[in-house]
Design a protein around this motif. Structure first.
Motif, mmCIF file in Angstrom:
data_model
loop_
_atom_site.group_PDB
_atom_site.id
_atom_site.type_symbol
_atom_site.label_atom_id
_atom_site.label_comp_id
_atom_site.label_asym_id
_atom_site.label_seq_id
_atom_site.Cartn_x
_atom_site.Cartn_y
_atom_site.Cartn_z
ATOM 1 N N HIS A 7 -1.979 -17.498 -8.342
ATOM 2 C CA HIS A 7 -3.162 -16.952 -9.138
ATOM 3 C C HIS A 7 -3.278 -15.708 -9.728
ATOM 4 N N TYR A 8 -4.304 -15.330 -10.337
ATOM 5 C CA TYR A 8 -4.810 -14.195 -11.054
ATOM 6 C C TYR A 8 -6.018 -13.623 -10.878
ATOM 7 N N ARG A 9 -6.002 -12.391 -10.317
ATOM 8 C CA ARG A 9 -7.339 -11.658 -9.953
ATOM 9 C C ARG A 9 -7.668 -10.720 -11.106
ATOM 10 N N PHE A 10 -8.963 -11.026 -11.578
ATOM 11 C CA PHE A 10 -9.232 -9.833 -12.556
ATOM 12 C C PHE A 10 -9.269 -8.593 -12.194
ATOM 13 N N PRO A 11 -8.718 -7.595 -12.735
ATOM 14 C CA PRO A 11 -8.792 -6.233 -11.776
ATOM 15 C C PRO A 11 -9.815 -5.574 -11.721
ATOM 16 N N ASN A 12 -10.921 -5.573 -12.905
ATOM 17 C CA ASN A 12 -12.322 -5.135 -12.625
ATOM 18 C C ASN A 12 -13.230 -5.634 -11.860
ATOM 19 N N SER A 13 -13.466 -6.989 -11.795
ATOM 20 C CA SER A 13 -14.132 -7.633 -10.861
ATOM 21 C C SER A 13 -13.614 -7.770 -9.478
ATOM 22 N N GLY A 14 -12.279 -8.216 -9.465
ATOM 23 C CA GLY A 14 -11.787 -8.622 -8.000
ATOM 24 C C GLY A 14 -11.922 -10.173 -8.081
ATOM 25 N N LYS A 15 -12.439 -10.713 -8.687
ATOM 26 C CA LYS A 15 -12.548 -12.410 -8.591
ATOM 27 C C LYS A 15 -11.378 -13.057 -9.161
ATOM 28 N N LEU A 16 -11.157 -14.247 -8.566
ATOM 29 C CA LEU A 16 -9.975 -14.818 -8.978
ATOM 30 C C LEU A 16 -10.590 -16.047 -10.428
ATOM 31 N N GLU A 17 -9.375 -16.061 -11.210
ATOM 32 C CA GLU A 17 -9.538 -16.606 -12.330
ATOM 33 C C GLU A 17 -9.458 -18.168 -12.062
ATOM 34 N N THR A 18 -10.536 -18.920 -12.536
ATOM 35 C CA THR A 18 -10.711 -20.234 -12.343
ATOM 36 C C THR A 18 -9.836 -21.118 -13.232
ATOM 37 N N TRP A 19 -9.053 -22.014 -12.608
ATOM 38 C CA TRP A 19 -8.168 -22.837 -13.412
ATOM 39 C C TRP A 19 -8.803 -23.856 -14.401
ATOM 40 N N PRO A 20 -8.689 -24.002 -15.574
ATOM 41 C CA PRO A 20 -9.566 -24.777 -16.683
ATOM 42 C C PRO A 20 -9.196 -26.171 -16.543
ATOM 43 N N LEU A 21 -9.682 -26.801 -15.422
ATOM 44 C CA LEU A 21 -9.397 -28.358 -15.096
ATOM 45 C C LEU A 21 -10.714 -28.866 -15.451
ATOM 46 N N SER A 22 -10.510 -30.007 -16.692
ATOM 47 C CA SER A 22 -11.903 -30.473 -16.906
ATOM 48 C C SER A 22 -12.405 -31.454 -15.735
ATOM 49 N N GLY A 23 -13.624 -31.422 -15.677
ATOM 50 C CA GLY A 23 -14.299 -32.516 -14.764
ATOM 51 C C GLY A 23 -14.158 -32.283 -13.213
ATOM 52 N N GLU A 24 -13.480 -31.054 -12.987
ATOM 53 C CA GLU A 24 -13.026 -30.840 -11.418
ATOM 54 C C GLU A 24 -13.372 -29.408 -11.186
ATOM 55 N N ALA A 25 -15.031 -29.189 -11.025
ATOM 56 C CA ALA A 25 -15.659 -28.062 -10.955
ATOM 57 C C ALA A 25 -15.313 -27.658 -9.506
ATOM 58 N N ASP A 26 -15.477 -28.784 -8.394
ATOM 59 C CA ASP A 26 -15.353 -28.761 -6.915
ATOM 60 C C ASP A 26 -14.031 -28.820 -6.409
ATOM 61 N N LYS A 70 -8.228 -27.977 -20.241
ATOM 62 C CA LYS A 70 -9.117 -27.518 -21.472
ATOM 63 C C LYS A 70 -9.742 -26.141 -21.624
ATOM 64 N N ARG A 71 -8.793 -25.297 -22.221
ATOM 65 C CA ARG A 71 -9.204 -23.718 -22.399
ATOM 66 C C ARG A 71 -8.702 -23.362 -23.488
ATOM 67 N N THR A 72 -9.495 -22.712 -24.474
ATOM 68 C CA THR A 72 -8.742 -21.998 -25.624
ATOM 69 C C THR A 72 -9.296 -20.461 -25.453
ATOM 70 N N ILE A 73 -8.640 -19.305 -25.638
ATOM 71 C CA ILE A 73 -9.010 -18.087 -25.594
ATOM 72 C C ILE A 73 -8.565 -17.439 -26.871
ATOM 73 N N ASN A 74 -9.684 -16.501 -27.291
ATOM 74 C CA ASN A 74 -9.443 -15.696 -28.632
ATOM 75 C C ASN A 74 -8.867 -14.463 -28.364
ATOM 76 N N ILE A 75 -8.213 -13.886 -29.323
ATOM 77 C CA ILE A 75 -7.563 -12.703 -29.068
ATOM 78 C C ILE A 75 -8.017 -11.821 -30.184
ATOM 79 N N HIS A 76 -8.549 -10.635 -30.082
ATOM 80 C CA HIS A 76 -9.172 -9.563 -30.944
ATOM 81 C C HIS A 76 -8.452 -8.318 -30.783
ATOM 82 N N VAL A 77 -8.553 -7.616 -31.843
ATOM 83 C CA VAL A 77 -8.329 -6.073 -32.076
ATOM 84 C C VAL A 77 -9.699 -5.523 -32.014
#
Length: 293
Positions: A189-208, A259-266
């Motif tokens: 798993h990945y933890r966001f450095p700023n918030s300390g929260k774990l990244e949610t895996w993008p599995l559709s229809g499996e919120a719980d 199901k997740r697409t992320i945008n990359i910006h400068v």
């Protein structure tokens, strides 16, 4: 011009938190740096740094003066570079922050350095969310949604999030066919450095869905390395994996459910004159970063 020199020394000390390091970057001795700061403090009548044998930190007055100093130096640099446009050769220091992923970025940056030898690249690689304005960056490459109204942005491309594992891992543990099968697997798993929260895996229809937490880190490259060595399943953006998928070193799993697409910006500070060095850098990234995708 002595005042501008003092501001340059002050900003360098504030950013490095070290007289020695600031001196190395400026090409002068630590003693000369210390004397410059002392003269500046005497002229201003305030103390800019708290000094101890172990550390140097900004005072509240120093923090306020740092913001003003950066603005002044940026304006001076912009004026100088605006005049240098007459020669049509972008030049000067360019400070940019990137995520800790080298596969996609380093070849492009190397090509940029070769194409623009008069631009001094100052590259910061970090997965934390930097404050572009406060920390004095010219530009930052970021993934995800943009919410800071102080920034302008250009989309460089997008990336698909994938669940991946090595053939070795799948041979030993079996391949999950449904998200619920992940309960019996090793998940990285990945933890966001700023918030300390774990990244949610993008599995559709499996919120719980409860996914095992076998390892947690705050960067992409650790999970990539562990997945390649057969230590578990990781959720990674496709741009971070280079040729690992094409070479068969990693395989995607549960593709019908992810199901997740992320945008990359400068992004760069808005309302600021765009220097020639920044303009050519943004154009170069836009043309080259996802050219092969």
């Amino acid at each position: 011009m002595d005042s501008l020199s003092s501001l340059t020394v002050f900003v360098q000390v504030a950013e490095t938190r070290s007289f020695v390091m600031a001196g190395r970057l400026l090409g002068v001795s630590a003693s000369a740096v210390g004397k410059s700061i002392a003269r500046l403090e005497a002229r201003l009548g305030v103390r800019l740094f708290h000094r101890s044998t172990r550390s140097i930190t900004l005072t509240s007055e120093g923090t306020l003066f740092l913001e003003r100093s950066r603005r002044i130096l940026a304006e001076v640099e912009s004026a100088e570079l605006e005049m240098s446009q007459l020669t049509d050769r972008p030049r000067g220091r360019l400070r940019v922050s990137f995520p800790l992923v080298s596969t996609l970025l380093l070849p492009v940056l190397a090509d940029f350095m070769r194409a623009y030898p008069d631009i001094e690249l100052d590259l910061d690689f970090s997965d934390r969310i930097v404050d572009i304005v406060e920390e004095g960056f010219d530009a930052v490459v970021r993934t995800g949604e943009l919410t800071d109204s102080r920034l302008s942005a250009r989309k460089l491309g997008q990336s698909e999030m994938l669940l991946v594992a090595s053939p070795k891992y799948l041979a030993q543990h079996g391949e999950p066919r449904h998200p619920t099968d992940l309960a019996d697997h090793i998940c990285l798993h990945y933890r966001f450095p700023n918030s300390g929260k774990l990244e949610t895996w993008p599995l559709s229809g499996e919120a719980d869905l409860r996914i095992p937490i076998s390892m947690v880190c705050n960067n992409i490259e650790t999970r990539m390395c562990f997945a390649l060595r057969g230590l578990g399943i990781a959720c990674l953006p496709d741009f971070s994996m280079g040729n690992a998928l094409l070479d068969g070193k990693l395989r995607t799993i549960l593709g019908d459910y992810v199901k997740r697409t992320i945008n990359i910006h400068v992004v760069w500070p808005s309302g600021r004159y765009m220097t020639p060095k920044l303009r050519v850098f943004i154009d170069f990234l836009s043309d080259r970063m996802f050219a092969g995708k």
